[in-house]
Design a protein around this motif. Structure first.
Motif, PDB file in Angstrom:
ATOM      1  N   ARG A  12      68.572 -73.682-159.212  1.00 11.96           N
ATOM      2  CA  ARG A  12      69.439 -72.271-159.556  1.00 11.96           C
ATOM      3  C   ARG A  12      70.715 -72.296-158.913  1.00 11.96           C
ATOM      4  O   ARG A  12      71.135 -73.267-158.251  1.00 11.96           O
ATOM      5  CB  ARG A  12      68.557 -71.001-158.610  1.00 11.96           C
ATOM      6  CG  ARG A  12      67.222 -71.239-159.351  1.00 11.96           C
ATOM      7  CD  ARG A  12      66.644 -69.738-158.921  1.00 11.96           C
ATOM      8  NE  ARG A  12      66.735 -69.544-157.231  1.00 11.96           N
ATOM      9  CZ  ARG A  12      65.944 -70.033-156.448  1.00 11.96           C
ATOM     10  NH1 ARG A  12      64.915 -70.609-156.682  1.00 11.96           N
ATOM     11  NH2 ARG A  12      66.165 -69.775-155.192  1.00 11.96           N
ATOM     12  N   ASP A  16      72.179 -67.701-155.663  1.00 10.60           N
ATOM     13  CA  ASP A  16      70.655 -67.411-155.985  1.00 10.60           C
ATOM     14  C   ASP A  16      69.996 -67.998-154.723  1.00 10.60           C
ATOM     15  O   ASP A  16      68.889 -67.616-154.403  1.00 10.60           O
ATOM     16  CB  ASP A  16      70.256 -67.678-157.193  1.00 10.60           C
ATOM     17  CG  ASP A  16      70.574 -66.943-158.233  1.00 10.60           C
ATOM     18  OD1 ASP A  16      71.123 -65.745-157.922  1.00 10.60           O
ATOM     19  OD2 ASP A  16      70.345 -67.276-159.513  1.00 10.60           O
ATOM     20  N   ARG A  17      70.695 -69.058-154.043  1.00  5.33           N
ATOM     21  CA  ARG A  17      69.906 -69.844-153.073  1.00  5.33           C
ATOM     22  C   ARG A  17      70.378 -69.261-151.761  1.00  5.33           C
ATOM     23  O   ARG A  17      69.722 -69.774-150.799  1.00  5.33           O
ATOM     24  CB  ARG A  17      70.279 -71.401-153.051  1.00  5.33           C
ATOM     25  CG  ARG A  17      69.904 -71.711-154.726  1.00  5.33           C
ATOM     26  CD  ARG A  17      69.567 -73.315-154.749  1.00  5.33           C
ATOM     27  NE  ARG A  17      70.365 -74.090-153.692  1.00  5.33           N
ATOM     28  CZ  ARG A  17      71.110 -74.733-154.201  1.00  5.33           C
ATOM     29  NH1 ARG A  17      71.343 -75.132-155.451  1.00  5.33           N
ATOM     30  NH2 ARG A  17      72.034 -75.590-153.354  1.00  5.33           N
ATOM     31  N   ILE A  18      71.533 -68.671-151.611  1.00  4.71           N
ATOM     32  CA  ILE A  18      71.635 -68.145-150.228  1.00  4.71           C
ATOM     33  C   ILE A  18      70.688 -67.035-149.791  1.00  4.71           C
ATOM     34  O   ILE A  18      70.880 -66.291-150.709  1.00  4.71           O
ATOM     35  CB  ILE A  18      73.307 -67.750-150.257  1.00  4.71           C
ATOM     36  CG1 ILE A  18      74.239 -68.850-150.482  1.00  4.71           C
ATOM     37  CG2 ILE A  18      73.673 -67.097-148.812  1.00  4.71           C
ATOM     38  CD1 ILE A  18      75.547 -68.368-150.613  1.00  4.71           C
ATOM     39  N   PRO A  19      70.159 -67.243-148.874  1.00  3.96           N
ATOM     40  CA  PRO A  19      69.148 -65.945-148.480  1.00  3.96           C
ATOM     41  C   PRO A  19      69.969 -64.799-148.215  1.00  3.96           C
ATOM     42  O   PRO A  19      71.185 -64.722-148.121  1.00  3.96           O
ATOM     43  CB  PRO A  19      68.696 -66.402-147.129  1.00  3.96           C
ATOM     44  CG  PRO A  19      69.253 -67.672-146.685  1.00  3.96           C
ATOM     45  CD  PRO A  19      70.288 -68.019-147.717  1.00  3.96           C
ATOM     46  N   HIS A  22      70.739 -63.457-152.422  1.00  4.66           N
ATOM     47  CA  HIS A  22      69.675 -63.626-153.521  1.00  4.66           C
ATOM     48  C   HIS A  22      69.138 -62.488-153.492  1.00  4.66           C
ATOM     49  O   HIS A  22      68.827 -62.027-154.609  1.00  4.66           O
ATOM     50  CB  HIS A  22      68.989 -65.055-153.325  1.00  4.66           C
ATOM     51  CG  HIS A  22      67.693 -64.818-154.230  1.00  4.66           C
ATOM     52  ND1 HIS A  22      67.996 -65.144-155.577  1.00  4.66           N
ATOM     53  CD2 HIS A  22      66.451 -64.909-153.913  1.00  4.66           C
ATOM     54  CE1 HIS A  22      66.397 -65.016-156.140  1.00  4.66           C
ATOM     55  NE2 HIS A  22      65.641 -65.043-155.081  1.00  4.66           N
ATOM     56  N   GLN A  23      68.527 -62.105-152.257  1.00  4.23           N
ATOM     57  CA  GLN A  23      67.350 -60.949-152.424  1.00  4.23           C
ATOM     58  C   GLN A  23      68.182 -59.647-153.015  1.00  4.23           C
ATOM     59  O   GLN A  23      67.775 -58.920-153.532  1.00  4.23           O
ATOM     60  CB  GLN A  23      66.791 -60.790-151.003  1.00  4.23           C
ATOM     61  CG  GLN A  23      65.531 -61.388-150.870  1.00  4.23           C
ATOM     62  CD  GLN A  23      66.159 -62.657-150.444  1.00  4.23           C
ATOM     63  OE1 GLN A  23      67.034 -63.102-149.783  1.00  4.23           O
ATOM     64  NE2 GLN A  23      64.882 -63.558-150.088  1.00  4.23           N
ATOM     65  N   ARG A 225      61.292 -71.952-145.532  1.00  2.00           N
ATOM     66  CA  ARG A 225      61.667 -70.883-146.574  1.00  2.00           C
ATOM     67  C   ARG A 225      61.338 -69.481-146.219  1.00  2.00           C
ATOM     68  O   ARG A 225      62.103 -68.628-146.363  1.00  2.00           O
ATOM     69  CB  ARG A 225      61.267 -71.111-148.006  1.00  2.00           C
ATOM     70  CG  ARG A 225      59.912 -71.209-148.137  1.00  2.00           C
ATOM     71  CD  ARG A 225      59.518 -71.722-149.257  1.00  2.00           C
ATOM     72  NE  ARG A 225      58.231 -71.824-149.349  1.00  2.00           N
ATOM     73  CZ  ARG A 225      57.119 -71.899-150.626  1.00  2.00           C
ATOM     74  NH1 ARG A 225      57.951 -71.934-151.725  1.00  2.00           N
ATOM     75  NH2 ARG A 225      55.994 -71.836-150.421  1.00  2.00           N
ATOM     76  N   LEU A 229      63.041 -64.245-142.774  1.00  5.41           N
ATOM     77  CA  LEU A 229      62.311 -63.313-142.536  1.00  5.41           C
ATOM     78  C   LEU A 229      61.997 -63.236-141.125  1.00  5.41           C
ATOM     79  O   LEU A 229      62.163 -61.842-140.299  1.00  5.41           O
ATOM     80  CB  LEU A 229      61.015 -63.200-143.032  1.00  5.41           C
ATOM     81  CG  LEU A 229      60.889 -62.450-144.418  1.00  5.41           C
ATOM     82  CD1 LEU A 229      59.587 -62.702-145.146  1.00  5.41           C
ATOM     83  CD2 LEU A 229      61.114 -61.027-144.141  1.00  5.41           C
ATOM     84  N   LEU A 300      63.385 -57.658-147.213  1.00  2.90           N
ATOM     85  CA  LEU A 300      63.015 -59.031-147.263  1.00  2.90           C
ATOM     86  C   LEU A 300      61.654 -59.463-147.696  1.00  2.90           C
ATOM     87  O   LEU A 300      61.305 -59.941-148.410  1.00  2.90           O
ATOM     88  CB  LEU A 300      63.815 -59.854-146.090  1.00  2.90           C
ATOM     89  CG  LEU A 300      65.388 -60.049-145.948  1.00  2.90           C
ATOM     90  CD1 LEU A 300      65.759 -60.998-145.138  1.00  2.90           C
ATOM     91  CD2 LEU A 300      66.088 -60.609-147.368  1.00  2.90           C
ATOM     92  N   ASP A 302      59.598 -57.202-148.610  1.00  2.00           N
ATOM     93  CA  ASP A 302      59.139 -56.681-149.852  1.00  2.00           C
ATOM     94  C   ASP A 302      59.478 -57.611-150.982  1.00  2.00           C
ATOM     95  O   ASP A 302      58.552 -57.814-151.796  1.00  2.00           O
ATOM     96  CB  ASP A 302      59.733 -55.118-150.162  1.00  2.00           C
ATOM     97  CG  ASP A 302      58.901 -54.034-149.194  1.00  2.00           C
ATOM     98  OD1 ASP A 302      57.940 -54.508-148.314  1.00  2.00           O
ATOM     99  OD2 ASP A 302      59.375 -52.863-149.330  1.00  2.00           O
ATOM    100  N   ALA A 304      60.107 -60.733-150.882  1.00  3.13           N
ATOM    101  CA  ALA A 304      59.216 -61.815-150.818  1.00  3.13           C
ATOM    102  C   ALA A 304      57.714 -61.552-151.239  1.00  3.13           C
ATOM    103  O   ALA A 304      57.060 -62.720-151.777  1.00  3.13           O
ATOM    104  CB  ALA A 304      59.058 -62.364-149.469  1.00  3.13           C
ATOM    105  N   GLU A 320      59.316 -67.956-159.048  1.00  3.80           N
ATOM    106  CA  GLU A 320      60.027 -68.829-158.186  1.00  3.80           C
ATOM    107  C   GLU A 320      59.646 -68.527-156.783  1.00  3.80           C
ATOM    108  O   GLU A 320      60.138 -69.133-155.882  1.00  3.80           O
ATOM    109  CB  GLU A 320      61.513 -68.485-158.420  1.00  3.80           C
ATOM    110  CG  GLU A 320      61.792 -67.105-158.472  1.00  3.80           C
ATOM    111  CD  GLU A 320      63.496 -66.826-159.298  1.00  3.80           C
ATOM    112  OE1 GLU A 320      63.798 -66.539-158.149  1.00  3.80           O
ATOM    113  OE2 GLU A 320      63.630 -67.251-160.226  1.00  3.80           O
ATOM    114  N   VAL A 321      59.106 -67.499-156.567  1.00  4.87           N
ATOM    115  CA  VAL A 321      58.950 -67.078-154.960  1.00  4.87           C
ATOM    116  C   VAL A 321      57.765 -67.046-154.668  1.00  4.87           C
ATOM    117  O   VAL A 321      56.816 -66.716-155.259  1.00  4.87           O
ATOM    118  CB  VAL A 321      59.628 -65.596-154.744  1.00  4.87           C
ATOM    119  CG1 VAL A 321      59.428 -65.219-153.318  1.00  4.87           C
ATOM    120  CG2 VAL A 321      61.035 -65.513-155.260  1.00  4.87           C
TER     121      VAL A 321
END
Lengths: 357, 544, 364
Positions: A12, A16-19, A22-23, A225, A229, A300, A302, A304, A320-321
């Motif tokens: 990706r 999209d990969r930075i926490p 992305h969310q 990962r 959270l 975060l 929710d 996830a 993906e998650v």
């Protein structure tokens, strides 16, 4: 804890990969509203801390200016928007400067517990053995014990009872660290145990990769990962613990730093005498900051959890998650991980993580 | 609260000293006695002090002393609004030889449980104090007591180590002086609270009727009480123990309790002064706050790189010139503490205002120019860096504000830069005697209300402050006053001591606490018991 | 969190699903046994930890007498009390005592620790009990409510409220509750567990339990009972709401989870009304995780209880522990810690068993 099918997802893009970013993109509707609100509150908190010197009208330990002493317990006025305390400090300034202390504690506490917790978790999970078992039992023991009481004892031990800025910050942070390490440890250990059994780790072993390479390259990157959270939750927890310590009188000397819990503690007798401003504002500062962090954490969480994610995006994200669920302020799953560790080193609850507040 | 080691030293020094004529305490008949009119009513008192151990051999703190005062008999005591020591339980008490202090009891005394109260109880009390010597007990105050003898049922002879000790009668009114029942208490260990209450082993103005440790204690007037005080005015007194001063304040304000005594915050008291539902009663206080200099480690102190006694003295004097006592008293304490200009608090015999004359502008106000002059004359480059330590909490929640004011008044002159540090009490106690602090806060609550208790513990060599102060002249004067029976001569000596110490500035006293009780408007008698004995006696209280 | 999971995928390693837990021969019995035996190391570790931590922070004699005695006198007293002996000797001595069930006596108040526990334990128990009532009473209905109105404004409001309850420090909430309900409105007492009159009446009971609710019932005086209950309201709310927020989220998450399961779908397709689905099908299974969580909440509640007890003069274990910590009364602190550890461990143990009985799916 389902890792995605390998081929389903292409690598990706960075954004999209930075926490969190992305969310944010992933969220919709109310959830996005909560996340954005939380992020804004958090941003205000952080910016206030960075620019405290510009925002605060006075120093945190300033009791007088060119026009004379501020006077004690003065009600809010144009010169002192939030009034002054019994020690003639400007309440607004102390609230603003207090963000720095709070952030310092959060950063120190989270970084320390992260490093130690993750390192121990990786070791324990990957290598197992008697050390693993001992660590599991110790962590469970600490985990099961009322954390605030532990924090009080530790704060006395760490600071030697002294209340300088760093004494206070380290005492609060240090006591939080000890309480948090078991949380990181358990999550990382469980993840590590799970990932260790994955075929790709097996194949890396077969290919002759060293243990350290496997741990850091494969296991670590996968096991961590869920951390964003827990970090948000722990940050909120750190601020509340600092405040509680301050409130119980284990705080930081007021001329060394501004600390909300301590100010609240000092303001107790004001409140009962109708002087509301010395308690209200530091109290609100705590609530505001913790609320901001928790809103981010809750969102975060929710996002996830595919069950909780906004309905429309579920299908898209499901591949993906991992189905991770962390309940802010409370564990979602049964019993301490220790038993599973001793029993077979495998089982964990269906959501993968347990986080106690 | 005196250091055992210092006291022992004084005892030895004093024993070698001159012998002075024996002091005789006026033997006046105990007041009250006869009248047995039934008092009625109930009063509820709230306090934030705590009880430790009911047994007088196991406690040495004001919270427990407050209980002892109500329920245990003392040989000697002071009357309301008086600091003169008089026979309480005793009929007479006097020095019958330089080392013999003889007390006679009236006949027919009884404990509330019906046991006889005789000289054997008195002997038993002091013997067990010395034998148990509990770490938390007050036996160290009996430093001068060699042995106790009870030749007959009504006579007790105290054999002292040092001669003509003027302080010994005072000690009999304080912590170790509470007489206990030899048929109830254990001779060699602390007797549990419940056993004492169950056995009703009391003979003070009140007896304890129900005892819920540190929560609620209920007292009933003791009809058999025979002592100095008039009979209790109120039949039942309930004492509720609080931990948060703010809850105590709210309860007295809302009328849930009748009396709040020790300790409300200054803000609360100021607020309650303006409240028509309660009245605030002030009395003289023996509590003092002072700043201690460690003569070794303070700037220019004996073990520092630039040791120079003259410069060190100039620094101390400059600080004494600068402290703004009025600001602390008004801003921080709202008048519940008043400026203190000497080592002995105002109100005690012999107290003067030595520091007012010697420092500041002469009227008690700070004088930055004078301070600057002193430092300049001594050749000190300013600003001088000071590290001042204070205790969080121990001396009330206002310490941090108090020290913020001190920091300000020192720094605003430009002569000092001050680093404040507060330390938790236990660590503080260890560090201050280990020469880790150069300038530090202390407070003092007296064991007995006499000037001696503000001098002996502090200014003899090897004092409990361990600040390395020593002045042979002062030492001699302190030892002399302790054995001088003539009050006027003794007061003169005490005045001289204060002047001399003020010149040396071993410590700078700056605040004196008042006793403050807040009561409902219908409660009478509080003013009577807020006196220089610093004992709050419930027997004085009544509700209209 | 999907931040890192692309890496192994890019390397092309096949990833299996979540490994199935191994089933075990010993089964439930063995699980229980191990679970039970684990209580002991837990207590042992905490005692050891607290023992050594406390010794580094000073001793009770300095705490009590540091303001009046010189260093030599203090040293003498410490030696007399045996605090100058090597730590390990003191440690094993204490362990030896513990094994024989002797908790010792507190150093500052000379009370047997057992007595301290008996005096203050019931207060904490009552506080926790009442808080749990508030937590259940508020958390569960609101959890169902928010799940039902999922992603609607009602949902958002209560979820933010739940976070808010968590974010407000207990002592701040306590202060505000006291001001509003005690001082301004005068509905509830300010602090304490009962008023003086009621306490005196209960003290005269021949066999008082220390549980004020029970004692009040035994006096047979409805006024005493009312007094005791009214004292419990504010502390229970202050502490209970904290936990209610957690329960709310938990119920909501689980109900949403169960609502999405196949059997609920099946029921839905049969035309069962949504509220009925909630009540009949989703509610019960969603409660199971809550039972298990209560165990973990005990530690949280006890933490919160320290602050609540201090704010409201509720003289329980947390309150008294803070007092003993301040006076460095090692023996008392250790005793109470052991007690708390036992409470937490046993609660978790019992809860695990309960959960296993309630939910046959729990794997062992």
């Amino acid at each position: 804890m389902t890792a995605a099918p390998v081929t389903a997802v292409p690598k990706r893009r960075l954004r999209d990969r930075i926490p969190v970013v992305h969310q944010l993109r992933q969220s919709v509707g109310l959830q996005r509203g909560m996340l954005v609100t939380g992020l804004v509150m958090l941003a205000i908190f952080i910016l206030t801390a960075i620019f405290a010197a510009l925002i605060a009208p006075y120093g945190f330990a300033q009791r007088a200016d060119a026009s004379g002493s501020f006077g004690s317990q003065q009600p809010p006025s144009p010169e002192h928007l939030f009034g002054t305390t019994v020690g003639s400090y400007d309440v607004l300034s102390r609230v603003v400067w207090g963000t720095q202390t709070a952030i310092l504690v959060v950063v120190v506490a989270v970084i320390l517990s992260l490093f130690i917790g993750v390192a121990l978790g990786l070791y324990s999970g990957y290598f197992g053995g008697w050390l693993d078992r001992i660590l599991v039992v110790i962590c469970d023991a600490i985990y099961a014990f009322p954390s605030l009481l532990l924090a009080i004892v530790l704060s006395i031990v760490i600071s030697g009872g002294q209340s300088s800025l760093w004494g206070g910050v380290l005492a609060a942070a240090g006591s939080i660290v000890v309480v948090f390490i078991p949380q990181y440890f358990r999550v990382i250990r469980a993840e590590t145990v799970r990932i260790k059994a994955e075929p790709f780790v097996e194949s890396a072993k077969v290919l002759g990769a060293s243990n350290s390479r496997i741990v850091f390259k494969h296991v670590f990157r996968n096991a961590t990962r869920t951390l964003p959270l827990i970090i948000t939750l722990n940050s909120a927890e750190a601020i509340l613990t600092l405040a509680a310590l301050g409130f119980l009188g284990f705080g930081i000397e007021p001329t060394a730093a501004a600390e909300w819990g301590y100010d609240l503690f000092k303001a107790q007798s004001d409140v009962t005498s109708g002087i509301w401003w010395t308690a209200l504002f530091p109290g609100l500062a705590i609530v505001f900051t913790v609320l901001g962090i928790m809103l981010v954490g809750e969102s975060l969480n929710d996002l996830a959890d595919p069950r909780l994610r906004g309905r429309r995006r579920v299908a898209q994200a499901a591949g993906e998650v991992a189905a991770t669920s962390v309940v802010p302020g409370g564990a979602l799953s049964a019993g301490p991980g220790g038993l599973s560790g001793l029993e077979d080193g495998e089982t964990f609850d269906e959501h993968g993580i347990e986080v106690k507040r | 609260m005196t250091s055992a080691s210092t006291n022992r030293r004084r005892a030895i020094l004093a024993a070698a000293g001159v012998s002075v004529a024996a002091l005789t305490l006026a033997a006046c008949a105990p007041g009250g006695g006869g009248s047995t009119e039934a008092a009625g009513g109930t009063i509820t008192i709230g306090t934030t002090e705590q009880i430790t151990v009911l047994d007088p051999a196991g406690s040495y703190d004001n919270g427990t002393l407050a209980v002892h005062t109500q329920v245990f008999p003392y040989l000697l005591n002071t009357d309301y609004q008086s600091t003169e020591v008089q026979p309480d339980l005793a009929e007479s008490a006097e020095f019958t030889s330089p080392t013999e202090y003889t007390v006679t009891l009236p006949e027919g005394l009884k404990w509330a449980n019906g046991n006889d109260l005789t000289s054997s109880d008195v002997k038993f009390t002091f013997d067990r104090q010395l034998k148990i010597a509990d770490p938390n007990g007050p036996s160290s105050l009996l430093y001068n007591l060699d042995s106790v003898e009870a030749p007959d049922d009504t006579t007790v002879v105290f054999h002292l180590k040092a001669e003509n000790d003027q302080v010994f009668p005072l000690i009999l009114t304080s912590f170790p002086g509470a007489i206990v029942d030899d048929e109830v208490f254990s001779p060699d260990e602390i007797t549990p609270d419940d056993e004492i209450v169950e056995a009703n082993a009391f003979a003070g103005p009140y007896v304890i009727e129900s005892y819920d440790f540190n929560n609620l204690v209920s007292y009933k007037a003791n009809p058999d009480y025979k002592g100095l005080l008039p009979p209790a005015k109120t039949e039942t007194v309930n004492v509720k123990y609080y931990t948060e001063a703010s809850n105590l304040k709210l309860d007295v304000q809302e009328g849930n309790i009748d009396v709040a005594n020790r300790t409300l915050s200054a803000t609360d008291i100021e607020d309650l002064r303006g409240n028509d539902n309660v009245k605030v009663v002030d009395g003289p206080g023996g509590e003092i706050r002072y700043l201690v200099f460690n003569f070794d480690t303070m700037p220019f102190g004996a073990t520092t790189a630039e040791a120079d006694p003259a410069k060190a003295l100039a620094v101390r004097q400059a600080i004494a010139d600068l402290i703004d006592r009025d600001a602390i008293s008004e801003d921080v304490y709202k008048g519940t503490f008043t400026p203190l200009y000497s080592y002995i608090p105002a109100g005690l015999a012999g107290a003067n205002e030595a520091l007012k004359d010697q420092y500041g502008d002469g009227s008690g106000q700070p004088d930055p120019e004078k301070a600057a002059g002193r430092l300049e004359t001594a050749g000190i480059t300013t600003p001088v860096e000071l590290n001042i330590q204070y205790v969080a909490e121990r001396y009330g929640p206002s310490s941090s504000d108090e020290y913020a004011v001190i920091k300000d008044s020192l720094e605003s002159s430009g002569l000092f830069t001050v680093n404040l540090q507060s330390t938790e009490w236990v660590q503080y106690s260890k560090d201050r005697v280990a020469d880790l602090y150069s300038v530090f806060q202390m407070g003092w609550f007296p064991d007995y209300s006499d000037a001696d208790n503000y001098l002996t513990p502090f200014f003899l060599p090897e004092n409990f402050l361990v600040n390395h102060y020593e002045n042979p002249e002062v030492t001699d004067l302190i030892l002399e006053q302790a054995v001088t029976p003539d009050p006027a001569a003794r007061e003169a000596l005490i005045g001289e001591i204060q002047d001399k110490v003020a010149a040396d500035l071993s410590t700078i006293p700056y605040m004196q606490g008042a006793q403050v009780a807040v009561t409902g408007t219908d409660v009478e008698g509080t003013e009577d018991t807020l006196d220089g004995s610093f004992k709050f006696r419930y027997a004085a209280l009544s509700k209209g | 969190m999907s931040t890192f999971d692309t890496v192994p995928l890019a390397e092309g390693a096949p990833v299996s699903g979540r490994p199935k837990p191994k089933s075990q021969g010993g089964g439930f019995g063995r699980y229980l046994l191990v679970r039970f035996l684990l209580i002991f190391p837990t207590i042992f570790i905490l005692v050891t930890l607290v023992f050594f931590l406390m010794r580094t922070t000073g001793d009770p004699i300095t705490a009590a007498q540091g303001g009046r005695l010189g260093p030599e006198a203090l040293a003498e007293l410490r030696a007399a009390a045996g605090y100058d002996r090597p730590l390990f000797i003191q440690y094993f001595e204490y362990l030896g005592q513990l094994i024989t069930g002797n908790f010792g006596s507190t150093l500052t108040t000379s009370q047997p620790v057992i007595e301290v526990l008996a005096t203050y334990g019931p207060a904490t128990f009552e506080l926790v009990f009442y808080s749990l009532i508030v937590a259940f009473g508020v958390g569960i209905p609101l959890g169902l409510f928010t799940a039902y109105f999922r992603d609607k404004p009602q949902d958002a409001v209560f979820r933010v409220l739940a976070i808010y309850w968590y974010a407000v420090p207990v002592f701040f909430a306590g202060l505000i509750l006291k001001l509003i309900f005690s001082v301004w409105l005068g509905w509830f007492p300010i602090a304490g567990r009962a008023s003086v009159g009621a306490e005196l009446q209960m003290q005269t009971l021949p066999n008082k339990t220390g549980f004020y609710t029970i004692d009040a019932l035994m006096t047979g005086d409805p006024e005493v009972l009312g007094d005791v209950l009214s004292h419990a309201v504010l502390p229970a709310i202050a502490l209970g709401l904290l936990t209610a927020g957690i329960f709310l989220r938990l119920v909501r998450t689980n109900v949403i989870g169960t609502l999405a399961t196949d059997y609920v779908d099946a029921a839905r397709s049969r035309g069962v009304a949504e509220y009925r689905l909630l009540r009949k099908h989703a509610y019960r299974p969603a409660l199971i995780p809550i039972v298990t969580v209560i165990g973990l909440q005990i530690a949280l509640l006890l933490s919160g209880a320290v602050l609540t007890e201090t704010t409201f003069e509720w003289k329980g274990l947390g309150f008294i522990l803070a007092e003993f910590l301040e006076s460095r009364d090692f023996v008392a602190v250790q005793g109470i810690v052991v007690m708390l550890a036992v409470i937490v461990a046993i609660t978790n143990f019992v809860v695990d068993i309960l959960a296993a009985f309630i939910d046959p799916r729990v794997r062992y």
